[in-house]
Scaffold this motif. Structure first.
Motif, mmCIF file in Angstrom:
data_model
loop_
_atom_site.group_PDB
_atom_site.id
_atom_site.type_symbol
_atom_site.label_atom_id
_atom_site.label_comp_id
_atom_site.label_asym_id
_atom_site.label_seq_id
_atom_site.Cartn_x
_atom_site.Cartn_y
_atom_site.Cartn_z
ATOM 1 N N ARG A 57 -3.736 -4.243 6.456
ATOM 2 C CA ARG A 57 -2.951 -3.007 6.577
ATOM 3 C C ARG A 57 -3.864 -1.777 6.520
ATOM 4 N NH1 ARG A 57 1.090 -2.304 8.735
ATOM 5 N NH2 ARG A 57 2.032 -0.902 7.241
ATOM 6 N N ALA A 58 -4.892 -1.828 5.649
ATOM 7 C CA ALA A 58 -5.826 -0.703 5.541
ATOM 8 C C ALA A 58 -6.610 -0.525 6.838
ATOM 9 C CB ALA A 58 -6.769 -0.918 4.362
ATOM 10 N N TYR A 59 -7.010 -1.634 7.449
ATOM 11 C CA TYR A 59 -7.675 -1.548 8.758
ATOM 12 C C TYR A 59 -6.745 -0.875 9.768
ATOM 13 C CZ TYR A 59 -11.947 -4.359 8.126
ATOM 14 O OH TYR A 59 -13.183 -4.815 7.765
ATOM 15 N N ASP A 60 -5.477 -1.256 9.744
ATOM 16 C CA ASP A 60 -4.512 -0.667 10.668
ATOM 17 C C ASP A 60 -4.383 0.833 10.426
ATOM 18 O OD1 ASP A 60 -2.490 -0.775 12.727
ATOM 19 O OD2 ASP A 60 -1.012 -0.553 11.124
ATOM 20 N N TYR A 61 -4.260 1.234 9.174
ATOM 21 C CA TYR A 61 -4.165 2.661 8.862
ATOM 22 C C TYR A 61 -5.428 3.407 9.282
ATOM 23 C CZ TYR A 61 0.028 1.745 6.107
ATOM 24 O OH TYR A 61 1.281 1.375 5.701
ATOM 25 N N ALA A 62 -6.584 2.726 9.200
ATOM 26 C CA ALA A 62 -7.851 3.346 9.593
ATOM 27 C C ALA A 62 -8.026 3.357 11.115
ATOM 28 C CB ALA A 62 -9.018 2.622 8.929
ATOM 29 N N GLY A 63 -7.137 2.687 11.848
ATOM 30 C CA GLY A 63 -7.179 2.703 13.305
ATOM 31 C C GLY A 63 -7.963 1.563 13.929
ATOM 32 N N GLU A 86 -10.680 6.675 2.693
ATOM 33 C CA GLU A 86 -10.657 6.533 1.231
ATOM 34 C C GLU A 86 -9.768 5.354 0.823
ATOM 35 O OE1 GLU A 86 -9.062 9.127 -2.517
ATOM 36 O OE2 GLU A 86 -10.081 10.220 -0.895
ATOM 37 N N LEU A 87 -8.606 5.249 1.447
ATOM 38 C CA LEU A 87 -7.713 4.118 1.176
ATOM 39 C C LEU A 87 -8.403 2.813 1.524
ATOM 40 C CD1 LEU A 87 -4.833 2.991 0.511
ATOM 41 C CD2 LEU A 87 -4.360 3.239 2.957
ATOM 42 N N PHE A 88 -9.073 2.781 2.677
ATOM 43 C CA PHE A 88 -9.759 1.567 3.103
ATOM 44 C C PHE A 88 -10.845 1.174 2.099
ATOM 45 C CE2 PHE A 88 -13.141 -0.730 5.217
ATOM 46 C CZ PHE A 88 -12.423 -1.809 5.714
ATOM 47 N N LEU A 99 0.859 -1.183 0.000
ATOM 48 C CA LEU A 99 0.000 0.000 0.000
ATOM 49 C C LEU A 99 0.894 1.231 0.000
ATOM 50 C CD1 LEU A 99 -2.831 -0.845 2.560
ATOM 51 C CD2 LEU A 99 -2.944 -0.854 0.078
ATOM 52 N N ASP A 100 0.697 2.096 -0.989
ATOM 53 C CA ASP A 100 1.487 3.320 -1.072
ATOM 54 C C ASP A 100 0.733 4.432 -0.360
ATOM 55 O OD1 ASP A 100 3.240 5.340 -1.700
ATOM 56 O OD2 ASP A 100 2.545 5.524 -3.783
ATOM 57 N N ILE A 101 1.263 4.839 0.769
ATOM 58 C CA ILE A 101 0.617 5.914 1.528
ATOM 59 C C ILE A 101 1.470 7.187 1.521
ATOM 60 C CG2 ILE A 101 -0.650 4.331 3.024
ATOM 61 C CD1 ILE A 101 1.461 5.065 5.213
#
Length: 148
Positions: free
Chosen positions: A120-126, A96-98, A76-78
């Motif tokens: 990983r997206a869940y992690d980024y979303a908290g 949006e990423l999620f 995932l490119d953040i």
């Protein structure tokens, strides 16, 4: 970083050994209370060893998947997303990423790569709880594909 983890694991095992030794000492008193406490104290290092083992195993497996994802070019490119001063992604950007990654996962939920990416997206979303659940699922799918 690995040497720090190694040092901490060794320190924990020394502590577990000392704790177990103390448990056997309590049992050796021959008193009912001492035996009961000794058994309880001996259980603590057993649980501790299991926790250390399972945590290290999960970390190694997650790193294995991260390397495979990187080799596939599907990380995932953040780097272009706005980040808060705390280092977390801005909420709207994370959502949006999620949404994007969730659509990919829903298209093929059996692909370990998609499951890893949604973890990983869940992690980024908290959402750490769902991130852990999906990462466990990704590890299982990866091992299934690898024939383990």
């Amino acid at each position: 970083m690995v040497w720090i983890i190694g040092f901490l694991v060794v320190a924990l095992f020394v502590y577990f050994a000392m704790l177990g030794w103390r448990g056997f000492g309590l049992i050796a008193t021959g008193e009912v209370a001492g035996i009961g406490l000794g058994v309880g104290v001996i259980l603590l290092p057993i649980i501790g060893v299991w926790l250390v083992y399972s945590t290290l195993r999960a970390g190694i497996e997650h790193q294995q998947l991260a390397r495979a994802i990187k080799d596939d070019g599907r990380e995932l490119d953040i780097s272009h997303l706005p980040i808060r001063p705390s280092g977390r992604l801005e909420r709207d950007a994370a959502d949006e990423l999620f949404a994007q990654v969730k659509a990919e996962w829903e298209a093929d939920p059996e692909d370990w790569r998609n499951t890893y990416r949604i973890a990983r997206a869940y992690d980024y979303a908290g959402d750490r709880t769902r991130a852990r659940e999906m990462m466990k699922r990704a590890v299982g799918q990866y091992h299934h594909v690898q024939g383990r």
